[in-house]
Design an enzyme around this catalytic site. Structure first.
Site, PDB file in Angstrom:
ATOM      1  N   SER A 101      35.602  -8.842  56.798  1.00  0.00           N
ATOM      2  CA  SER A 101      36.851  -7.851  57.239  1.00  0.00           C
ATOM      3  C   SER A 101      35.908  -6.607  56.923  1.00  0.00           C
ATOM      4  O   SER A 101      35.096  -6.678  56.323  1.00  0.00           O
ATOM      5  CB  SER A 101      37.340  -7.835  55.650  1.00  0.00           C
TER       6      SER A 101
ATOM      7  N   SER B 211      38.059  -3.436  56.866  1.00  0.00           N
ATOM      8  CA  SER B 211      38.138  -2.657  55.612  1.00  0.00           C
ATOM      9  C   SER B 211      37.686  -3.348  54.904  1.00  0.00           C
ATOM     10  O   SER B 211      37.417  -1.923  53.885  1.00  0.00           O
ATOM     11  CB  SER B 211      39.528  -2.069  55.942  1.00  0.00           C
TER      12      SER B 211
ATOM     13  N   ASP C  32      48.560  -5.157  58.289  1.00  0.00           N
ATOM     14  CA  ASP C  32      47.346  -4.569  57.938  1.00  0.00           C
ATOM     15  C   ASP C  32      47.669  -3.528  58.028  1.00  0.00           C
ATOM     16  O   ASP C  32      48.013  -2.703  58.852  1.00  0.00           O
ATOM     17  CB  ASP C  32      46.208  -4.511  58.655  1.00  0.00           C
TER      18      ASP C  32
END
Length: 341
Positions: free
Chosen positions: A91, A93, A253
Site C-alpha cells: 500500500s 499511502s 480512499d
C-alpha cells in the site's frame, strides 16, 4: 490498569488516508519472508486487526501497519499492512505513513536533508527516499514493486449498468479501472457514497467474469479495488488526472492511492498514454495528490511491466495506546452494515 493486551499506536495519515502504525505490542511473528509473516498474522493473529480497525476503536476508513523485524538483513525495517477486509501485499499511502513514523519517532535515525530506507513489505523490498528538514519528513518517495496491466478495454456485464469497459492491473494491489464520466461521475466528495455502491457492483462482476492472478504468486488474485478515473490532461508540462478509488469493503480512499496510481501508470504505459520519465500527478477525491513517474521497464513472469516511483507526504496525528480489558465483550471489535458495507 487491567488490560490483558496493549498496543502502542502512532496515528498518521498520508494525503488524507489514515495509516496508523503499531510500534509496540507485537515483537515478531514466524515467517521466512514478510509475505509469510503476513499470512501468519492473517491465520493466527487476526484478532489484532479486529481490535485496532473495527469499532469501537477503529472505523471503516482506518488502516494500520505493524512494524516487524525484516527478514532481509539489508532492510531497515519490515511491515505488514492491515486493512478492513484483507492484508494487502503493498500500500502506497501506508508505506508513506510507516516511513514517516519510523523517522519522526526516532525508530530509525533521520539524516537531513535526505534519508534513504529499505523497507520490506509483503510484496517485496521497497526503496524509499525521504526528504527531511528540522525533524520533519517533508516528502516520501518510494519505488514500488513492478506493475503491469492484465486486461485492457475489456467488456464486463454489471447488474443495473449493462456492458461497461474495464482495464485491470496489479500495482502492489489488484485494481479494476473504469471511466468515471461514462458512468456519470465527476469525482467530487458528494458522489462518494454512490461511487462506493457502484464500485462494489463492478468489483463483483469483474471477479466473476475475469481472472486476475499474479503470475509469480497465485495467492495474489482477484480485484480488490475499483478506480473511477477522470480524464487525462496535460497541464504545466505534466500529466494530470483525478481518481476516486473504491476500497475493499466499499468506501473511498481519501488519498490518490499509491498502488492504484502505480497500476494506473501500468495501464497508461501499455496504452501509450504516458512516456517513461514523464511526471504524472494523480489527484484524490479530496484534492490531495501523489506525484509519480515510470522510471524503468521490467518483466513479471510473461508480462511486460513497469517500475514506478510515487511521492507524497504524511503527518503524525497522535501517539497513544490501544488496550483490551479482559472482560470487554468485543475483543475483535464489531461492525454494522450501516457504515461497513
Amino acid at each position: 490498569m487491567r488490560w490483558s493486551r496493549t498496543f502502542t499506536v502512532v496515528g498518521c495519515h498520508a494525503e488524507g488516508e489514515v495509516g496508523n502504525v503499531i510500534t509496540g505490542g507485537v515483537m515478531d511473528v514466524p515467517g521466512k519472508t514478510m509475505f509469510e509473516k503476513k499470512e501468519y498474522l492473517q491465520e493466527h493473529m487476526d484478532d489484532i486487526r479486529g481490535l485496532v480497525l473495527f469499532e469501537p476503536r477503529g472505523a471503516p476508513y482506518v488502516n494500520a501497519n505493524i512494524i516487524l523485524p525484516p527478514c532481509d538483513s539489508s532492510a531497515d525495517l519490515g511491515y505488514v499492512i492491515l486493512e478492513s477486509t484483507e492484508y494487502p501485499p503493498m500500500s502506497g499511502s501506508n508505506t508513506i505513513c510507516v516511513a514517516t513514523v519510523a523517522l519522526e519517532t526516532g525508530m530509525v535515525s533521520m539524516k537531513e536533508p535526505e534519508t534513504l530506507l529499505r523497507m520490506e513489505a509483503p510484496a517485496g523490498m521497497i526503496e524509499v527516499r525521504c526528504l527531511c528538514e528540522n525533524g520533519k519528513v517533508k516528502q516520501v518517495e518510494f519505488t514500488n514493486v513492478p506493475a503491469f496491466a492484465v486486461h485492457l478495454d475489456t467488456p464486463v456485464e454489471v447488474e443495473g449498468l449493462g456492458t461497461i469497459t474495464v482495464d485491470t492491473s496489479y500495482g502492489g494491489m489488484t485494481f479494476a479501472h473504469v471511466n468515471a464520466r461514462a458512468l456519470g461521475f465527476s469525482i467530487t466528495p458528494d458522489e462518494a457514497h454512490q461511487m462506493s455502491l457502484m464500485g462494489q457492483r463492478i468489483k463483483k462482476a469483474v471477479n466473476e467474469q475475469l481472472e486476475v492472478v499474479h503470475p509469480e504468486n497465485a495467492k495474489i488474485r482477484d480485484v480488490s479495488n475499483v478506480i473511477f478515473e477522470g480524464p487525462i490532461e496535460r497541464i504545466d508540462g505534466r500529466v494530470e488526472s483525478v481518481n476516486g478509488t473504491v476500497c475493499l469493503h466499499g468506501r473511498l480512499d481519501r488519498s490518490p492511492t499509491g498502488t492504484g496510481t502505480t497500476g494506473r501508470l501500468a495501464v497508461m504505459s501499455a496504452k501509450g498514454q504516458i512516456a517513461k520519465g514523464e511526471l504524472f500527478r494523480n489527484k484524490s477525491i479530496i484534492g490531495t495528490h501523489f506525484d509519480s513517474r515510470v522510471i524503468a521497464n521490467a518483466r513479471v513472469g510473461e508480462r511486460d511491466a513497469v517500475v514506478v516511483t510515487i511521492a507524497g507526504q504524511a503527518w503524525i496525528t497522535s501517539i497513544g495506546q490501544h488496550g483490551l480489558d479482559p472482560i470487554d465483550p468485543y475483543p475483535r471489535g464489531h461492525r454494522l452494515s450501516d457504515v461497513w458495507f
